[in-house]
Motif scaffolding. Structure first.
Motif, PDB file in Angstrom:
ATOM      1  N   CYS A 216       0.815  -1.221   0.000  1.00  0.00           N
ATOM      2  CA  CYS A 216       0.000   0.000   0.000  1.00  0.00           C
ATOM      3  C   CYS A 216       0.844   1.265   0.000  1.00  0.00           C
ATOM      4  CB  CYS A 216      -0.921   0.014   1.225  1.00  0.00           C
ATOM      5  SG  CYS A 216      -2.194  -1.252   1.188  1.00  0.00           S
ATOM      6  N   ARG A 217       2.140   1.134  -0.183  1.00  0.00           N
ATOM      7  CA  ARG A 217       3.000   2.321  -0.153  1.00  0.00           C
ATOM      8  C   ARG A 217       2.769   3.212  -1.356  1.00  0.00           C
ATOM      9  NH1 ARG A 217       8.764  -0.462   1.587  1.00  0.00           N
ATOM     10  NH2 ARG A 217       8.192  -0.962   3.742  1.00  0.00           N
ATOM     11  N   ASP A 218       3.158   4.460  -1.173  1.00  0.00           N
ATOM     12  CA  ASP A 218       3.075   5.424  -2.254  1.00  0.00           C
ATOM     13  C   ASP A 218       4.109   5.086  -3.331  1.00  0.00           C
ATOM     14  OD1 ASP A 218       4.096   8.368  -3.327  1.00  0.00           O
ATOM     15  OD2 ASP A 218       1.930   8.197  -3.072  1.00  0.00           O
ATOM     16  N   ALA A 219       3.798   5.438  -4.562  1.00  0.00           N
ATOM     17  CA  ALA A 219       4.696   5.128  -5.673  1.00  0.00           C
ATOM     18  C   ALA A 219       6.055   5.790  -5.504  1.00  0.00           C
ATOM     19  CB  ALA A 219       4.058   5.575  -6.995  1.00  0.00           C
ATOM     20  N   GLU A 220       6.108   6.927  -4.833  1.00  0.00           N
ATOM     21  CA  GLU A 220       7.393   7.610  -4.632  1.00  0.00           C
ATOM     22  C   GLU A 220       8.315   6.776  -3.750  1.00  0.00           C
ATOM     23  OE1 GLU A 220      10.038  10.180  -5.739  1.00  0.00           O
ATOM     24  OE2 GLU A 220       7.947  10.295  -6.413  1.00  0.00           O
ATOM     25  N   LEU A 221       7.751   6.108  -2.765  1.00  0.00           N
ATOM     26  CA  LEU A 221       8.568   5.227  -1.923  1.00  0.00           C
ATOM     27  C   LEU A 221       9.063   4.025  -2.724  1.00  0.00           C
ATOM     28  CD1 LEU A 221       6.496   5.248   1.404  1.00  0.00           C
ATOM     29  CD2 LEU A 221       8.649   6.422   0.920  1.00  0.00           C
ATOM     30  N   TRP A 222       8.240   3.525  -3.626  1.00  0.00           N
ATOM     31  CA  TRP A 222       8.677   2.430  -4.501  1.00  0.00           C
ATOM     32  C   TRP A 222       9.872   2.879  -5.344  1.00  0.00           C
ATOM     33  CZ3 TRP A 222       3.478   0.099  -6.737  1.00  0.00           C
ATOM     34  CH2 TRP A 222       2.834  -0.611  -5.722  1.00  0.00           C
ATOM     35  N   ARG A 223       9.811   4.112  -5.830  1.00  0.00           N
ATOM     36  CA  ARG A 223      10.925   4.618  -6.645  1.00  0.00           C
ATOM     37  C   ARG A 223      12.200   4.721  -5.809  1.00  0.00           C
ATOM     38  NH1 ARG A 223       6.706   7.794  -8.822  1.00  0.00           N
ATOM     39  NH2 ARG A 223       6.360   7.332 -11.043  1.00  0.00           N
ATOM     40  N   GLN A 224      12.053   5.209  -4.594  1.00  0.00           N
ATOM     41  CA  GLN A 224      13.230   5.336  -3.735  1.00  0.00           C
ATOM     42  C   GLN A 224      13.830   3.970  -3.411  1.00  0.00           C
ATOM     43  OE1 GLN A 224      12.045   7.587  -0.301  1.00  0.00           O
ATOM     44  NE2 GLN A 224      11.410   9.379  -1.509  1.00  0.00           N
ATOM     45  N   GLU A 225      12.990   2.971  -3.261  1.00  0.00           N
ATOM     46  CA  GLU A 225      13.482   1.622  -2.983  1.00  0.00           C
ATOM     47  C   GLU A 225      13.971   0.916  -4.242  1.00  0.00           C
ATOM     48  OE1 GLU A 225      10.166  -0.312  -1.289  1.00  0.00           O
ATOM     49  OE2 GLU A 225      10.224   0.807   0.604  1.00  0.00           O
ATOM     50  N   GLN A 226      13.763   1.537  -5.417  1.00  0.00           N
ATOM     51  CA  GLN A 226      14.098   0.928  -6.705  1.00  0.00           C
ATOM     52  C   GLN A 226      13.423  -0.437  -6.854  1.00  0.00           C
ATOM     53  OE1 GLN A 226      18.426   0.930  -7.030  1.00  0.00           O
ATOM     54  NE2 GLN A 226      18.359   2.937  -8.017  1.00  0.00           N
ATOM     55  N   LEU A 227      12.142  -0.453  -6.538  1.00  0.00           N
ATOM     56  CA  LEU A 227      11.360  -1.677  -6.663  1.00  0.00           C
ATOM     57  C   LEU A 227      11.337  -2.136  -8.120  1.00  0.00           C
ATOM     58  CD1 LEU A 227       9.458  -3.670  -5.152  1.00  0.00           C
ATOM     59  CD2 LEU A 227       7.562  -2.187  -5.833  1.00  0.00           C
ATOM     60  N   LEU A 228      11.557  -3.403  -8.361  1.00  0.00           N
ATOM     61  CA  LEU A 228      11.553  -4.052  -9.676  1.00  0.00           C
ATOM     62  C   LEU A 228      12.728  -3.647 -10.557  1.00  0.00           C
ATOM     63  CD1 LEU A 228       7.759  -3.751 -10.625  1.00  0.00           C
ATOM     64  CD2 LEU A 228       8.889  -5.566  -9.347  1.00  0.00           C
ATOM     65  N   SER A 229      13.669  -2.909 -10.023  1.00  0.00           N
ATOM     66  CA  SER A 229      14.784  -2.430 -10.844  1.00  0.00           C
ATOM     67  C   SER A 229      15.927  -3.438 -10.823  1.00  0.00           C
ATOM     68  CB  SER A 229      15.279  -1.072 -10.334  1.00  0.00           C
ATOM     69  OG  SER A 229      16.407  -0.653 -11.082  1.00  0.00           O
ATOM     70  N   LEU A 230      16.484  -3.691 -12.005  1.00  0.00           N
ATOM     71  CA  LEU A 230      17.669  -4.533 -12.136  1.00  0.00           C
ATOM     72  C   LEU A 230      18.943  -3.711 -12.237  1.00  0.00           C
ATOM     73  CD1 LEU A 230      16.431  -7.200 -14.715  1.00  0.00           C
ATOM     74  CD2 LEU A 230      16.486  -7.393 -12.242  1.00  0.00           C
ATOM     75  N   LEU A 231      18.794  -2.400 -12.382  1.00  0.00           N
ATOM     76  CA  LEU A 231      19.943  -1.527 -12.616  1.00  0.00           C
ATOM     77  C   LEU A 231      20.499  -0.998 -11.300  1.00  0.00           C
ATOM     78  CD1 LEU A 231      18.575   0.423 -15.697  1.00  0.00           C
ATOM     79  CD2 LEU A 231      20.011  -1.625 -15.656  1.00  0.00           C
ATOM     80  N   GLY A 232      20.736  -1.902 -10.358  1.00  0.00           N
ATOM     81  CA  GLY A 232      21.329  -1.514  -9.092  1.00  0.00           C
ATOM     82  C   GLY A 232      22.837  -1.680  -9.147  1.00  0.00           C
ATOM     83  N   PRO A 233      23.462  -1.952  -8.042  1.00  0.00           N
ATOM     84  CA  PRO A 233      24.917  -2.212  -8.041  1.00  0.00           C
ATOM     85  C   PRO A 233      25.268  -3.358  -8.986  1.00  0.00           C
ATOM     86  CG  PRO A 233      24.097  -1.909  -5.802  1.00  0.00           C
ATOM     87  CD  PRO A 233      22.896  -1.965  -6.681  1.00  0.00           C
ATOM     88  N   THR A 234      26.426  -3.247  -9.617  1.00  0.00           N
ATOM     89  CA  THR A 234      26.819  -4.225 -10.625  1.00  0.00           C
ATOM     90  C   THR A 234      26.895  -5.622 -10.044  1.00  0.00           C
ATOM     91  OG1 THR A 234      28.117  -2.485 -11.664  1.00  0.00           O
ATOM     92  CG2 THR A 234      28.541  -4.744 -12.379  1.00  0.00           C
ATOM     93  N   GLY A 235      27.367  -5.762  -8.836  1.00  0.00           N
ATOM     94  CA  GLY A 235      27.515  -7.082  -8.242  1.00  0.00           C
ATOM     95  C   GLY A 235      26.197  -7.759  -7.950  1.00  0.00           C
ATOM     96  N   ASP A 236      25.105  -6.975  -7.857  1.00  0.00           N
ATOM     97  CA  ASP A 236      23.797  -7.548  -7.528  1.00  0.00           C
ATOM     98  C   ASP A 236      23.034  -8.032  -8.749  1.00  0.00           C
ATOM     99  OD1 ASP A 236      24.380  -6.937  -4.956  1.00  0.00           O
ATOM    100  OD2 ASP A 236      23.178  -5.094  -4.883  1.00  0.00           O
ATOM    101  N   LEU A 237      23.548  -7.790  -9.945  1.00  0.00           N
ATOM    102  CA  LEU A 237      22.787  -8.089 -11.148  1.00  0.00           C
ATOM    103  C   LEU A 237      22.515  -9.582 -11.282  1.00  0.00           C
ATOM    104  CD1 LEU A 237      21.506  -6.752 -13.603  1.00  0.00           C
ATOM    105  CD2 LEU A 237      23.623  -7.128 -14.855  1.00  0.00           C
ATOM    106  N   LEU A 238      23.507 -10.405 -10.928  1.00  0.00           N
ATOM    107  CA  LEU A 238      23.350 -11.845 -11.058  1.00  0.00           C
ATOM    108  C   LEU A 238      22.995 -12.523  -9.747  1.00  0.00           C
ATOM    109  CD1 LEU A 238      26.342 -12.671 -13.453  1.00  0.00           C
ATOM    110  CD2 LEU A 238      23.941 -12.353 -14.015  1.00  0.00           C
ATOM    111  N   SER A 239      22.843 -11.739  -8.675  1.00  0.00           N
ATOM    112  CA  SER A 239      22.473 -12.322  -7.391  1.00  0.00           C
ATOM    113  C   SER A 239      21.009 -12.734  -7.426  1.00  0.00           C
ATOM    114  CB  SER A 239      22.698 -11.310  -6.261  1.00  0.00           C
ATOM    115  OG  SER A 239      24.058 -10.937  -6.209  1.00  0.00           O
ATOM    116  N   PRO A 240      20.696 -13.924  -6.922  1.00  0.00           N
ATOM    117  CA  PRO A 240      19.288 -14.363  -6.921  1.00  0.00           C
ATOM    118  C   PRO A 240      18.421 -13.451  -6.063  1.00  0.00           C
ATOM    119  CG  PRO A 240      20.771 -16.206  -6.512  1.00  0.00           C
ATOM    120  CD  PRO A 240      21.604 -14.972  -6.411  1.00  0.00           C
ATOM    121  N   ALA A 241      17.261 -13.129  -6.573  1.00  0.00           N
ATOM    122  CA  ALA A 241      16.294 -12.324  -5.817  1.00  0.00           C
ATOM    123  C   ALA A 241      15.574 -13.248  -4.845  1.00  0.00           C
ATOM    124  CB  ALA A 241      15.303 -11.668  -6.776  1.00  0.00           C
TER     125      ALA A 241
END
Length: 1125
Positions: A216-241
């Protein structure tokens, strides 16, 4: 070994079976309600007026119905008792199923309370979810049952009819009646029933606080958390979710809302606790309506306020409900609008990355299912609010013109997962064998206490996962971990009760490890079920109105056209709507799904075809500027430039040269063609998204809808280009229509580069229809229009003398006079126009034209035969008498001028057909040069000795290609079908011979007509009598072919009679009657030149050729008025 009591209770098995059974019973009650509320499906005897009194009596006396003492009131029931029992038996059985289900639910809930089960969505997820599903299913069933308005009538009517038929009451009626009476006011009864279960329900609901707050969070909080984003730190790209509770990550918001609202609705006592109040208020602020089943929903705040308002001590909670309703109406639409906006961008980015690097699907599979769940929740929230919330201060609160993109992205992710299913299987097989099995083994070994039963189950989990090998994937062997997951559900039940030897609440590591195992095993053996759990939108089948509004909004938004195909694809979800316990609703659901899919694709194809036709019309307008008739103004302006400048006249508009539309100073300035091309490109992306898909077992091909619409619209557009008006006889020239058709065809062929469309088949179908008299819709085609125009306008004017045939120009020309036709005959009958006509209507259309022409020829021949019959005796004498006796017999002939007139009309028709055939021959030789040569060669091989049927077959083939023949097969067929009834072949043959005699002896009469003058400029006579040559030659060949006689013999006889009659014209004392003798004499030369059976030597033997030379010389020397134009 004797199992403890908790093992014998089989809580896991009962929860699984009762949930499935409850969904089936719920669907059956829904079907019952809809059946009795719809007049089309309602049992017919309920609408009988004679039954109305009995129905009122049953509802009034229910449940105390004494059949034996109320025979007068129940007379209609006794009369139709057989039909009533037969029709109402399935519905009565549904009530029995409800009663049975209620008993089992009571028993299981009491057992769970007695066992003091612990529920936490993070620890024993499957058990908690099954428990809450059972509670909500039961509550929904009771609320839905209370909405079945005629439940009393149905039960009472069946009870009475059953007792009348069997002599005894139905055994379950008493309990059913009691249940119905108890649930008259379900909101009062349900809290009483669930009072003892409040603790278990509230504990399960409180475990939802974290996942529910996260969703139920606001969309702005989702953006800050980078929800659904794969473009985080390079080392996390292949880490299992991963997550501590995998299943909670993609748990539906709609499901949680339904659990919370309906759970606290039947357990209002739990609201005394502040944590419960906070969770309850948060749920009430999220939605205005909650779904019970399909399109049955409850207004959350209204129902909650009614319940709490009738309870003591809940005044503050009623105020909370009102405050939450105002908050939901004011803020919830904006919250969800922001979430949809975020999801469009985030899911678009996620899908693009995964399509580019599908290998990321393995470690990031959880993100995909979370994205699907979020999208599904937003689509479901919007559709149910748009369907049920009719009053809103802002109409845009529950509408979204960009919803098509979100739906499209959901379908895109679903297709991506299905496409790379093998990749997912391979990755997670390795993950299970090399990670999950090891983690679970460590967790099991570190358990301080582990009873034997639990130890056996956990050890079997480890061994099953460790035994996985790559060979199973390579050999396409099917995985099945259903038993493993069921054992885990049993283990949750065993370890979640009070005083369990291995309390699961104290060993969260086991729950976390098994959560990973369950998720990964489902990706191996149940990927489709997992996909449906997170992204199934089958309930939207019952929100057709809101779907149609969303679809219309998508079509109105140009940027959404590329995503509009998602709505037809959505209909593929609807095949999950039927339930095995209610097979009778399958046909209705199938029809509804196919109808909605058909409606979407029809509208999409309508928009696409309209855009294509608009682009075609633009191209047509551009091609019209290049027509030769428009160059006169350009030439005129060029000549004016060379002369001294003159002031321009006010009435002359300045025309732009062709091509100026492509010149622009600023590229940002868009033309109409630019907009059409952009729209076409967007629509092409939509139609090309999938070649086909399946809805209820029916394969649907979107491009075929576009092809069908284009075929219909192109057919209408081509006919409209002709601009035919039957009242004014106005029509466009064939060459202009052909130029427009070429422009249309070019645009459609370019469309084939954008859409996976068989444009060749489409154009062939459209053009083939134009060669028939009627198109697929039963409307006139170009073949019918031009056939009608040439017969009723051109040839009719030719028969009146307003239009002349000019062999020199190879066209008909208009005679200048005061009342001349509204068209120029030469513009419609010259070589280029008839060639264009052949291109437009093709060989089939030319054959249709020929058949109509020959029908008119046959009508004229029939009239000629009547005139011959009137003058039979005189014609017999003229045929047999000597030349010097003829002048005395000629005055006895009647209607000689009429015979010549009708023969001239026949000649005009046949001359026009010959010109049309010449155009067909040129077109055919251009399109099929490899066929033209063999056909011409075959026609040349025909000799007089060839069998007549073979000859006609060859000539028919040649005529279809436009090759001229000695005998016209179409004329032969027309004359053969026009024989006089009751006459013998000998009589018909005699009439044919005398017809030639009649024409031959009547030729001198033409010399007295001033219009019979020969014009060297036209190479013809000014009253079209030069057409007599073709009429005489072709009519003779056809007539004597029908009778099986020698054509050459009869033509020689005609030539002899005609020559003798014209030679006697020189002895005519009245010079006025021989004024145009030289012009008429030339007909003999034309007849010989036209016929392949006559030669100049034959003519020389009966008519001196020197007279013909003198006639030619004399006519060419004399000054003549200018030819008509």
């Amino acid at each position: 070994m004797s199992l403890p009591s908790v093992y014998g209770d089989k809580l896991a098995e009962k929860l699984t079976l009762l949930n499935e059974r409850g969904r089936g019973v719920l669907v059956r009650v829904y079907n019952l309600k809809k059946t009795f509320s719809d007049p089309r499906t309602r049992p017919p005897f309920l609408g009988d007026k004679a039954m109305e009194a009995s129905a009122k009596f049953i509802q009034k006396k229910f449940p105390h119905l004494d059949v034996r003492s109320c025979t007068q009131q129940l007379g209609p029931v006794h009369r139709d008792r057989g039909d009533i029992v037969r029709v109402l038996a399935p519905f009565y059985q549904t009530f029995l199923d409800v009663l049975e289900f209620r008993d089992h639910v009571y028993e299981l809930l009491n057992t769970i309370d007695a066992s003091q089960c612990f529920f936490d969505i993070h620890i024993n997820h499957e058990l908690t979810k099954a428990y809450l599903d059972l509670v909500v299913t039961y509550v929904s069933l009771v609320l839905l049952l209370a909405r079945a308005e005629e439940r009393r009538l149905l039960l009472g009517l069946y009870h009475c009819a059953h007792e009348m038929s069997h002599g005894a009451s139905e055994p379950g009626f008493a309990r059913l009646a009691q249940m119905v009476l108890e649930y008259e006011q379900p909101l009062k009864k349900l809290p009483e029933e669930f009072g003892p279960h409040t603790k278990a329900v509230s504990s399960a609901l409180l475990s939802l606080r974290a996942p529910f707050a996260r969703r139920c969070r606001d969309a702005e909080l989702w953006r800050q958390e980078q929800l659904l984003s794969l473009l985080g730190p390079t080392g996390d790209l292949l880490s299992p979710a991963t997550s501590d509770s995998m299943a909670c990550e993609y748990l539906s918001l709609e499901v949680m809302e339904r659990w919370i609202i309906l759970g606290f609705l039947v357990c209002p006592g739990a609201l005394a606790a502040p944590p419960c109040q906070e969770l309850w208020r948060q749920a009430l602020r999220g939605s205005l309506v909650v779904t019970l089943l399909r399109d049955e929903a409850i207004a959350v705040h209204k129902v909650t306020e009614e319940l709490l308002g009738g309870l003591r001590g809940f005044g503050k909670r009623v105020a909370d409900v009102k405050e939450c309703r105002e908050h939901a109406a004011a803020h919830s639409p904006a919250l969800h609008r922001g979430q949809r906006s975020f999801l469009r961008g985030a899911v678009r980015e996620l899908a693009a990355l995964l399509e580019d690097q599908p290998g990321l699907l393995g470690p990031k599979a959880l993100l995909v299912f979370v994205a699907l769940s979020l999208c599904r929740d937003e689509l479901s929230w919007l559709s149910r609010h748009a369907e049920h919330v009719t009053k809103s201060k802002s109409p845009e609160d529950f509408s979204d013109s960009r919803i098509a993109e979100l739906l499209f992205l959901l379908e895109r992710l679903r297709a991506l997962l299905r496409r790379h299913r093998r990749l997912l299987r391979r990755y997670h097989r390795h993950f299970l064998a090399r990670f999950d099995a090891l983690v679970l083994s460590d967790v099991v070994q570190n358990l301080p206490v582990c009873p034997e039963e639990e130890s056996v189950i956990l050890s079997s989990f480890v061994s099953s996962l460790s035994a996985l090998s790559a060979k199973e994937v390579d050999d396409q062997e099917q995985f099945d971990f259903t038993a493993l997951r069921l054992d885990w559900l049993r283990l949750q039940a065993y370890t979640s009760v009070a005083k369990a030897p291995l309390p699961l609440v104290s060993h969260g590591d086991v729950a976390r490890a098994m959560g990973l195992v369950v998720f990964h095993t489902r990706l191996l053996d149940q990927p489709e079920e997992l996909l449906e759990e997170t992204s199934d939108l089958s309930q939207l089948c019952f929100h057709a109105r809101s779907l149609e509004r969303m679809f219309s909004a998508a079509l109105d938004e140009p940027s959404m056209l590329r995503f509009a195909i998602a709505f037809p694809l959505l209909c593929a979800h609807f095949s999950r709507c039927p339930h095995p316990m209610c097979p009778e609703e399958y046909p209705q659901l199938e029809a509804a799904a196919l109808g909605l899919c058909h409606k979407f694709l029809e509208e999409l194809a309508r928009v696409g075809s309209a855009c294509v036709l608009d682009a075609c019309a633009e191209q047509h307008n551009l091609s019209q500027q290049l027509l030769p008739k428009h160059c006169a103004a350009t030439i005129s302006r060029a000549r004016v430039k060379k002369t001294p400048k003159q002031p321009p006249r006010k009435g002359d508009p300045q025309r732009d040269k062709p091509g100026t539309e492509s010149q622009r100073r600023d590229r940002t300035l868009t033309t109409n063609m630019d907009k059409l091309h952009l729209t076409l490109s967007e629509l092409a992306l939509s139609f090309n998204h999938v070649p086909n898909f399946t809805v209820f077992g029916h394969t649907v091909t979107p491009a075929e809808y576009l092809s069908s619409h284009l075929e219909t619209r192109l057919t209408r557009a081509i006919v409209a280009m002709a601009g035919y008006s039957q009242a004014t006889q106005e029509v466009a020239r064939p060459s202009e229509v052909l130029a427009g058709l070429v422009a249309y065809m070019g645009q459609v062929q370019r469309l084939g580069q954008l859409v996976a469309l068989d444009t060749g088949r489409l154009l062939r179908a459209v053009l083939l229809q134009q060669s028939q008299p009627r198109d697929a819709g039963g409307q006139p085609t170009l073949a019918a229009i031009y056939t009608d125009w040439y017969l009723e306008a051109l040839l009719r004017q030719a028969s009146t003398g307003a239009v002349l045939l000019s062999p020199a120009l190879q066209a008909f020309t208009t005679v200048p006079r005061e009342e001349q036709p509204p068209f120029s005959a030469a513009e419609f009958s010259d070589v280029s126009e008839l060639r264009a006509l052949a291109e437009l209507i093709g060989p089939y259309g030319m054959r249709f034209l020929s058949e109509n022409l020959m029908w008119h020829v046959g009508s004229q021949v029939t009239e000629l035969k009547k005139l011959v019959a009137e003058n039979m005796d005189t014609l017999v004498q003229l045929r047999c008498c000597r030349a010097e006796q003829r002048p005395a017999l000629l005055p006895r002939l009647s209607s000689a001028e009429n015979v010549l007139k009708r023969m001239t009309i026949i000649g005009e028709i046949l001359s026009f057909r010959a010109m049309a055939q010449q155009g067909l021959r040129e077109v055919f030789s251009q399109h099929c040069p490899f066929l033209t040569g063999p056909i011409e060669c075959l026609a040349e091989l025909v000799t007089p000795d060839t069998d007549i049927q073979v000859t006609l077959s060859i000539f028919e083939l040649a005529s279809a290609a436009g090759v001229p023949c000695e005998v016209d097969p179409a004329l032969v067929a027309a004359l053969a079908s026009g024989r006089t009834e009751g006459s013998s072949p000998e009589e018909e043959y005699k009439v044919s011979c005398l017809l030639l005699v009649f024409v031959a002896v009547s030729l001198p009469l033409l010399a007295a007509d001033p219009a019979s003058l020969y014009s060297p400029e036209l190479d013809g006579h000014q009253n079209n009598v030069h057409c007599l040559a073709k009429a005489i030659v072709q009519l003779s060949a056809a007539l004597f072919t029908v009778h099986g006689k020698n054509i050459e013999t009869h033509l020689k006889e005609f030539l002899l009679l005609a020559s003798s009659s014209l030679l006697q014209l020189a002895q005519e004392p009245d010079k006025a009657r021989a004024r145009n003798q030289d012009s008429v004499v030339l007909l003999l030369h034309l007849i010989v030149a036209e016929s392949s059976f006559l030669t100049l030597d034959m003519l020389e033997s009966c008519f001196p050729y020197v007279l013909l030379r003198n006639a030619f010389r004399q006519l060419c020397r004399e000054p003549r008025p200018g030819p008509p134009r």
